[in-house]
Design a protein around this motif. Structure first.
Motif, PDB file in Angstrom:
ATOM      1  N   GLN A  82       0.859  -1.180   0.000  1.00 48.94           N
ATOM      2  CA  GLN A  82       0.000   0.000   0.000  1.00 48.94           C
ATOM      3  C   GLN A  82       0.895   1.228   0.000  1.00 48.94           C
ATOM      4  O   GLN A  82       1.670   1.430   0.932  1.00 48.94           O
ATOM      5  CB  GLN A  82      -0.888   0.010   1.241  1.00 48.94           C
ATOM      6  N   ALA A  83       0.821   2.028  -1.055  1.00 42.13           N
ATOM      7  CA  ALA A  83       1.669   3.211  -1.157  1.00 42.13           C
ATOM      8  C   ALA A  83       0.946   4.291  -1.936  1.00 42.13           C
ATOM      9  O   ALA A  83       0.192   4.004  -2.865  1.00 42.13           O
ATOM     10  CB  ALA A  83       2.978   2.863  -1.847  1.00 42.13           C
ATOM     11  N   VAL A  84       1.183   5.518  -1.558  1.00 42.29           N
ATOM     12  CA  VAL A  84       0.644   6.665  -2.289  1.00 42.29           C
ATOM     13  C   VAL A  84       1.670   7.035  -3.343  1.00 42.29           C
ATOM     14  O   VAL A  84       2.845   7.233  -3.034  1.00 42.29           O
ATOM     15  CB  VAL A  84       0.399   7.854  -1.332  1.00 42.29           C
ATOM     16  N   ILE A  85       1.241   7.137  -4.596  1.00 41.20           N
ATOM     17  CA  ILE A  85       2.191   7.464  -5.655  1.00 41.20           C
ATOM     18  C   ILE A  85       2.045   8.907  -6.129  1.00 41.20           C
ATOM     19  O   ILE A  85       2.784   9.337  -6.999  1.00 41.20           O
ATOM     20  CB  ILE A  85       2.079   6.502  -6.854  1.00 41.20           C
ATOM     21  N   GLY A  86       1.118   9.633  -5.569  1.00 38.05           N
ATOM     22  CA  GLY A  86       0.963  11.033  -5.958  1.00 38.05           C
ATOM     23  C   GLY A  86      -0.284  11.625  -5.362  1.00 38.05           C
ATOM     24  O   GLY A  86      -0.950  11.018  -4.532  1.00 38.05           O
ATOM     25  N   SER A  87      -0.585  12.835  -5.787  1.00 35.57           N
ATOM     26  CA  SER A  87      -1.812  13.482  -5.336  1.00 35.57           C
ATOM     27  C   SER A  87      -2.586  13.981  -6.552  1.00 35.57           C
ATOM     28  O   SER A  87      -2.128  13.854  -7.693  1.00 35.57           O
ATOM     29  CB  SER A  87      -1.493  14.628  -4.365  1.00 35.57           C
ATOM     30  N   SER A  88      -3.734  14.550  -6.318  1.00 34.74           N
ATOM     31  CA  SER A  88      -4.627  14.928  -7.412  1.00 34.74           C
ATOM     32  C   SER A  88      -4.048  16.017  -8.315  1.00 34.74           C
ATOM     33  O   SER A  88      -4.473  16.152  -9.453  1.00 34.74           O
ATOM     34  CB  SER A  88      -5.972  15.381  -6.852  1.00 34.74           C
ATOM     35  N   ASN A  89      -3.059  16.753  -7.829  1.00 29.38           N
ATOM     36  CA  ASN A  89      -2.502  17.813  -8.680  1.00 29.38           C
ATOM     37  C   ASN A  89      -1.263  17.353  -9.448  1.00 29.38           C
ATOM     38  O   ASN A  89      -0.612  18.149 -10.100  1.00 29.38           O
ATOM     39  CB  ASN A  89      -2.176  19.050  -7.832  1.00 29.38           C
ATOM     40  N   PHE A  90      -0.918  16.070  -9.407  1.00 27.96           N
ATOM     41  CA  PHE A  90       0.215  15.538 -10.150  1.00 27.96           C
ATOM     42  C   PHE A  90      -0.188  15.304 -11.602  1.00 27.96           C
ATOM     43  O   PHE A  90      -1.319  14.910 -11.901  1.00 27.96           O
ATOM     44  CB  PHE A  90       0.681  14.209  -9.559  1.00 27.96           C
ATOM     45  N   SER A  91       0.748  15.496 -12.514  1.00 30.08           N
ATOM     46  CA  SER A  91       0.490  15.209 -13.927  1.00 30.08           C
ATOM     47  C   SER A  91       0.636  13.702 -14.155  1.00 30.08           C
ATOM     48  O   SER A  91       1.162  12.972 -13.311  1.00 30.08           O
ATOM     49  CB  SER A  91       1.487  15.965 -14.805  1.00 30.08           C
ATOM     50  N   SER A  92       0.201  13.254 -15.311  1.00 34.26           N
ATOM     51  CA  SER A  92       0.314  11.826 -15.651  1.00 34.26           C
ATOM     52  C   SER A  92       1.772  11.380 -15.661  1.00 34.26           C
ATOM     53  O   SER A  92       2.092  10.265 -15.242  1.00 34.26           O
ATOM     54  CB  SER A  92      -0.293  11.559 -17.024  1.00 34.26           C
ATOM     55  N   GLU A  93       2.654  12.255 -16.138  1.00 38.00           N
ATOM     56  CA  GLU A  93       4.078  11.922 -16.188  1.00 38.00           C
ATOM     57  C   GLU A  93       4.655  11.766 -14.781  1.00 38.00           C
ATOM     58  O   GLU A  93       5.452  10.864 -14.518  1.00 38.00           O
ATOM     59  CB  GLU A  93       4.863  13.006 -16.944  1.00 38.00           C
ATOM     60  N   GLN A  94       4.264  12.642 -13.858  1.00 36.70           N
ATOM     61  CA  GLN A  94       4.751  12.554 -12.485  1.00 36.70           C
ATOM     62  C   GLN A  94       4.259  11.270 -11.818  1.00 36.70           C
ATOM     63  O   GLN A  94       5.017  10.602 -11.109  1.00 36.70           O
ATOM     64  CB  GLN A  94       4.295  13.763 -11.668  1.00 36.70           C
ATOM     65  N   LEU A  95       3.001  10.917 -12.049  1.00 37.53           N
ATOM     66  CA  LEU A  95       2.465   9.681 -11.478  1.00 37.53           C
ATOM     67  C   LEU A  95       3.183   8.459 -12.045  1.00 37.53           C
ATOM     68  O   LEU A  95       3.519   7.534 -11.312  1.00 37.53           O
ATOM     69  CB  LEU A  95       0.960   9.586 -11.737  1.00 37.53           C
ATOM     70  N   ALA A  96       3.419   8.470 -13.358  1.00 37.63           N
ATOM     71  CA  ALA A  96       4.127   7.353 -13.992  1.00 37.63           C
ATOM     72  C   ALA A  96       5.549   7.241 -13.453  1.00 37.63           C
ATOM     73  O   ALA A  96       6.037   6.136 -13.186  1.00 37.63           O
ATOM     74  CB  ALA A  96       4.143   7.532 -15.508  1.00 37.63           C
ATOM     75  N   GLU A  97       6.215   8.370 -13.254  1.00 42.50           N
ATOM     76  CA  GLU A  97       7.580   8.364 -12.718  1.00 42.50           C
ATOM     77  C   GLU A  97       7.599   7.810 -11.290  1.00 42.50           C
ATOM     78  O   GLU A  97       8.453   6.995 -10.945  1.00 42.50           O
ATOM     79  CB  GLU A  97       8.156   9.778 -12.738  1.00 42.50           C
TER      80      GLU A  97
END
Length: 113
Positions: A82-97
């Motif tokens: 269970q891990a958070v990989i980003g927040s709602s204001n992250f771009s698709s590229e940031q989430l993928a990274e």
């Protein structure tokens, strides 16, 4: 920086979404001072312990790690991560990274066999 009494007041008065902190760090010599917060913060995973690194001798190093974005990976009884990989204001590229970084770290730490 807040004292244990100030943290307790903040936690008791407000809902979790309104707390002004994400993580509590404490020096290992102040373990007794934060003991009264155990019942309030323990179930939420915020109580400082040696196991999660938030009860430590090197507070400044832990602060630096937190500011750099280090996060914890938690697993349930079945071994699911269970891990958070980003927040709602992250771009698709940031989430993928972030996902790629977590995936690579988990596969690196995975025992062979």
């Amino acid at each position: 920086m807040l004292t244990a009494a100030e943290v307790r007041q903040q936690v008791e008065k407000q809902k979790k979404s309104r707390w002004n902190f994400e993580k509590i760090l404490a020096h290992s010599s102040s373990e007794e001072a934060v003991k009264p917060l155990q019942k309030l913060l323990g179930p939420k995973g915020l109580y400082p312990t040696k196991k999660n690194g938030s009860l430590t001798e090197s507070i400044l190093q832990e602060i630096a790690k937190f500011q750099q974005g280090e996060t914890e990976l938690k697993t349930d009884k079945g071994g699911n991560i269970q891990a958070v990989i980003g927040s709602s204001n992250f771009s698709s590229e940031q989430l993928a990274e972030n996902y790629t970084t977590i995936y690579n770290k988990v596969t690196e730490l995975k025992p062979t066999g």
